[in-house]
Design a protein around this motif. Sequence first.
Motif, PDB file in Angstrom:
ATOM      1  N   UNK A   1       1.420   6.703  13.133  1.00 45.85           N
ATOM      2  CA  UNK A   1       2.197   6.464  14.344  1.00 45.85           C
ATOM      3  C   UNK A   1       3.704   6.466  14.050  1.00 45.85           C
ATOM      4  N   UNK A   2       4.503   6.236  15.088  1.00 48.64           N
ATOM      5  CA  UNK A   2       5.951   6.371  15.006  1.00 48.64           C
ATOM      6  C   UNK A   2       6.548   5.562  13.851  1.00 48.64           C
TER       7      UNK A   2
ATOM      8  N   UNK B   1       0.828  -1.211   0.000  1.00 49.92           N
ATOM      9  CA  UNK B   1       0.000   0.000   0.000  1.00 49.92           C
ATOM     10  C   UNK B   1       0.859   1.256   0.000  1.00 49.92           C
ATOM     11  N   UNK B   2       0.465   2.220  -0.837  1.00 51.37           N
ATOM     12  CA  UNK B   2       1.057   3.558  -0.807  1.00 51.37           C
ATOM     13  C   UNK B   2      -0.036   4.528  -0.373  1.00 51.37           C
ATOM     14  N   UNK B   3       0.221   5.287   0.694  1.00 53.18           N
ATOM     15  CA  UNK B   3      -0.746   6.283   1.161  1.00 53.18           C
ATOM     16  C   UNK B   3      -0.219   7.671   0.833  1.00 53.18           C
ATOM     17  N   UNK B   4      -1.050   8.478   0.183  1.00 53.60           N
ATOM     18  CA  UNK B   4      -0.597   9.776  -0.319  1.00 53.60           C
ATOM     19  C   UNK B   4      -1.085  10.967   0.504  1.00 53.60           C
TER      20      UNK B   4
ATOM     21  N   UNK C   1       4.822   6.272   1.898  1.00 54.11           N
ATOM     22  CA  UNK C   1       3.857   7.308   2.271  1.00 54.11           C
ATOM     23  C   UNK C   1       4.455   8.680   1.989  1.00 54.11           C
ATOM     24  N   UNK C   2       3.927   9.734   2.609  1.00 54.91           N
ATOM     25  CA  UNK C   2       4.380  11.093   2.295  1.00 54.91           C
ATOM     26  C   UNK C   2       5.212  11.703   3.431  1.00 54.91           C
TER      27      UNK C   2
ATOM     28  N   UNK D   1      -2.837   7.592   5.694  1.00 59.33           N
ATOM     29  CA  UNK D   1      -1.810   6.764   6.336  1.00 59.33           C
ATOM     30  C   UNK D   1      -2.255   6.356   7.741  1.00 59.33           C
ATOM     31  N   UNK D   2      -2.786   7.322   8.495  1.00 63.86           N
ATOM     32  CA  UNK D   2      -3.233   7.040   9.861  1.00 63.86           C
ATOM     33  C   UNK D   2      -4.413   6.074   9.881  1.00 63.86           C
TER      34      UNK D   2
END
Length: 274
Positions: free
Chosen positions: A50-51, A20-23, A43-44, A28-29
């Motif tokens: 989270x950490x 998965x790529x979250x933009x 991700x970005x 992402x969260x």
Amino acid sequence: MKKIVWILIFYINLFAGERIVTLSPSLNEIVFALGSGKDIVANTLHSDYPKESESIPKVGGYASISLEKILLSKPTLVFAQNYDEELLLNLKKLSLNYYSFKTNNLDSIKTTIKKIAKILHKENKASKIIKEIDSSLEALKNIVKDKTFMIVISPKLDLDRTIYISGNNLYFNDIIKYSGNSNAYKSKSDAQPVVNMEKIINMNPDVVVLLAPFMHKQKLTKEQLKANWYKLPITASKNKDIYVIDKDYAGIPSNRVVNFINDFKKILEDVKNK
């Protein structure tokens, strides 16, 4: 022997997780909250919660997404916000398996959580998250009523001509309304409102909430941010009803909106007790 190899390949593919790529930080969260954070391969730049998000490879920032880096991550799923039409068109041209989402108001945040959960087969987890959001909203009722609130986004020390506040198309407005109060900013427009001191004085908010998640990096204190607001001839300053929310989730439309709702509840209770 070949038959055994093909069977092994089949089962590896069957049980392998998504890539998965979250933009956006909010998407992402949400993926992490649903329990699929381990499947995020990129991700970005501002995805730092989270950490574990910090160590995930970055594909760019809000306006600098690299298509090359997305391709290098070999995603099976790409989650994007709906506002960047050019980016979405490019994802389509590259034949990537992408989905776009809205997260501007409370309904769209909850809908996005449900949609992503369905894609990832995490419906039960999504139900719990949404139930928690709804319960937090219910807890806002009947604390304070009929007050006008102004929520200021990324406040500065100087009150110049570019003061960004929450309009009527963001989840902040939904939260204010749910509590039985109203937004000091009145308009039918969905555009991001930018105001100046004169307009703020004319709106005369009863309560001002300053969203300042970056104040610590800028080495600012809450009192410094509130100082010039106390000088304005508005009800909020007269009654000392000016508050600062400095948490990192302030302004991120994700499952962590529940944290903001709980902070808002504390503000309502403080206003009531004065």
